[in-house]
Design an enzyme around this catalytic site. Structure first.
Site, short mmCIF file in Angstrom:
data_model
loop_
_atom_site.label_atom_id
_atom_site.label_comp_id
_atom_site.label_asym_id
_atom_site.label_seq_id
_atom_site.Cartn_x
_atom_site.Cartn_y
_atom_site.Cartn_z
N TYR A 231 31.97 61.28 70.42
CA TYR A 231 30.86 60.80 71.23
C TYR A 231 30.47 61.81 72.31
O TYR A 231 29.46 61.63 72.99
CB TYR A 231 31.21 59.47 71.89
CG TYR A 231 31.07 58.27 70.98
CD1 TYR A 231 30.11 57.30 71.21
CD2 TYR A 231 31.89 58.12 69.87
CE1 TYR A 231 29.97 56.20 70.37
CE2 TYR A 231 31.76 57.04 69.02
CZ TYR A 231 30.80 56.07 69.28
OH TYR A 231 30.68 55.00 68.44
N LYS B 83 44.90 58.27 64.97
CA LYS B 83 45.06 58.79 63.62
C LYS B 83 45.81 60.12 63.71
O LYS B 83 45.46 61.12 63.10
CB LYS B 83 43.68 58.97 62.97
CG LYS B 83 43.72 59.23 61.47
CD LYS B 83 44.26 58.05 60.67
CE LYS B 83 44.21 58.37 59.17
NZ LYS B 83 44.94 57.38 58.37
N ASP C 281 43.95 53.09 60.84
CA ASP C 281 43.59 52.32 59.66
C ASP C 281 44.53 51.12 59.47
O ASP C 281 44.10 50.02 59.09
CB ASP C 281 43.55 53.19 58.41
CG ASP C 281 44.78 54.07 58.25
OD1 ASP C 281 45.37 54.46 59.26
OD2 ASP C 281 45.14 54.39 57.10
#
Length: 418
Positions: free
Chosen positions: A157, A227, A281
């Site tokens: 972002y 992650k 995830d």
């Protein structure tokens, strides 16, 4: 500050800073409000009505200061995000806004992101909890009670990227392949390239805020979502820096999950917060399959967007989900949903998300009695079957209300509960 096109209330007092993250809040504060684009013209005034009523019911008064961004700002100023708007929020410290749409070619990738960055509102906080009476796709939506702390200033972002076919992207590609030795990573032909910055400073202040929240609100755990198994030097580093904060700054108030099991056989000390981590995830699965095992989530910008939306689906959708952006001594409340321009001006959509975002604003002001009134009155209104079209079509024998009528019904319940 003198404003050119902003009308400052003639009554009311300014909120003042008394420390780095401490405020002196009068009983008659001036609060900036941006209605926003699309349905913002409907839900913004609805939220105003409800928040005014809650303040009055607890012996206070909100003096609204109307600000402009997006389409309304283009009409008034000829630009999307006027300096006056930013400076007014900076000066008055606490504000609320509706959704904003960033037009193509407007100069910002996102007006919402631009406001957060300009004001250094580094923590996007999204509490997700179920209200009685709201239809849900899961069988036990009441198990969902999580608060997502999403870092607001970094990650993808940050908007550091280069378009395929430009000289700049070719320079970056050459640098990556030739100077950095990654010649087998980027495919030949047109390619877009972006940079994902994750800093120690940004990571630690976000995790620190999440842990502080957990301690202040008697939450059991803070989960670092990342992650890092793939992105070891960005998301993995976020995880490591988060654990450093937990280990080095909180003493016996915080314990890591590893220590919990290695030294205490899973028995957490009383009043201590357990800090653990989960792969992103897997976390998206666990918010559904082990919902009641998680309290506070701390994560990066993109992960936080995905996960908070997934959590929101379990409590009835984004029309219910509140949010707010926090910096040191500042906050800007805003709902999670977008501007939905096709419904603009129809007095139709559900204003609950922005009303509950306003509840977060009241809590930040220290007006917990008013904040509790808002939550209880919204829940009472919905559970009685008086709802907007999005919920009415999912319920039997419900009464369909317009946006403004729903706000009036909530105000009635505020007055009955006060």
């Amino acid at each position: 500050m003198d404003y050119d096109k902003v009308e400052v209330p003639t009554e009311g007092s300014k909120i003042e800073a008394t420390g780095e993250d401490e405020l002196s809040v009068p009983d008659d504060p001036i609060i900036p409000i941006i209605y926003g684009d699309g349905v913002g013209s409907d839900v913004g005034p609805a939220a105003q009505t409800v928040l005014e009523a809650a303040a009055e019911a607890t012996g206070r008064e909100i003096n609204w200061m109307r600000l402009y961004a997006g389409e309304a700002a283009r009409e008034k100023y000829g630009e999307n995000l006027p300096d006056e708007t930013v400076e007014a929020i900076r000066e008055h410290r606490v504000a609320i806004k509706g959704p904003l749409t960033t037009p193509v070619g407007a100069g910002f990738r996102s007006l919402n992101v631009a406001l957060r960055k300009k004001l250094d509102l580094y923590a996007n906080v999204r509490p997700t909890y179920h209200l009685d009476g709201v239809p849900s796709p899961v069988s036990e939506p009441e198990q969902m009670d999580m608060v997502t702390f999403r870092e607001n200033t970094e990650d993808v972002y940050a908007g550091i990227e280069w378009e395929a076919g430009t000289d700049e992207v070719e320079q970056v590609k050459e640098f990556v392949e030739e100077d950095m030795g990654a010649d087998d990573v980027i495919h030949d032909g047109p390619v877009g390239i972006g940079v994902k910055p994750i800093s120690e400073f940004g990571s630690k202040r976000l995790v620190r805020r999440a842990i502080d929240y957990a301690l202040e609100h008697d939450r059991d755990s803070v989960t670092l979502v990342h992650k890092g198994n793939i992105m070891k030097f960005t998301e993995g580093q976020f995880r490591d820096w988060g654990y450093e904060v937990a280990d080095e700054e909180y003493g016996e108030e915080v314990i890591t999950e590893d220590t919990l099991w290695e030294e205490r056989d899973g028995e957490a000390p009383e009043d201590a917060v357990v800090v653990n981590d989960r792969i992103a995830d897997n976390m998206l699965q666990q918010v559904l399959t082990r919902t009641d095992q998680y309290d506070v989530l701390a994560t990066m910008n993109l992960n936080g967007d995905y996960i908070s939306d997934a959590c929101g689906a379990q409590i009835g959708g984004l029309g219910i989900a509140p949010g707010a952006n926090f910096g040191d001594g500042r906050m800007l409340a805003e709902p999670v949903h977008g501007s939905a321009p096709k419904y603009e001006g129809q007095d139709k959509v559900n204003p609950t998300a922005i009303i509950l975002s306003g509840r977060m604003m009241l809590e930040y002001l220290g007006w917990t009695d008013a904040a509790d009134l808002v939550r209880d009155a919204v829940e009472e209104t919905i559970s009685s079957g008086r709802v907007t079209y999005d919920l009415e079509r999912q319920l039997e024998d419900a009464e369909k209300l317009a946006t403004s009528e729903f706000a009036e019904a909530v105000v009635e319940n505020i007055n009955d509960l006060a």
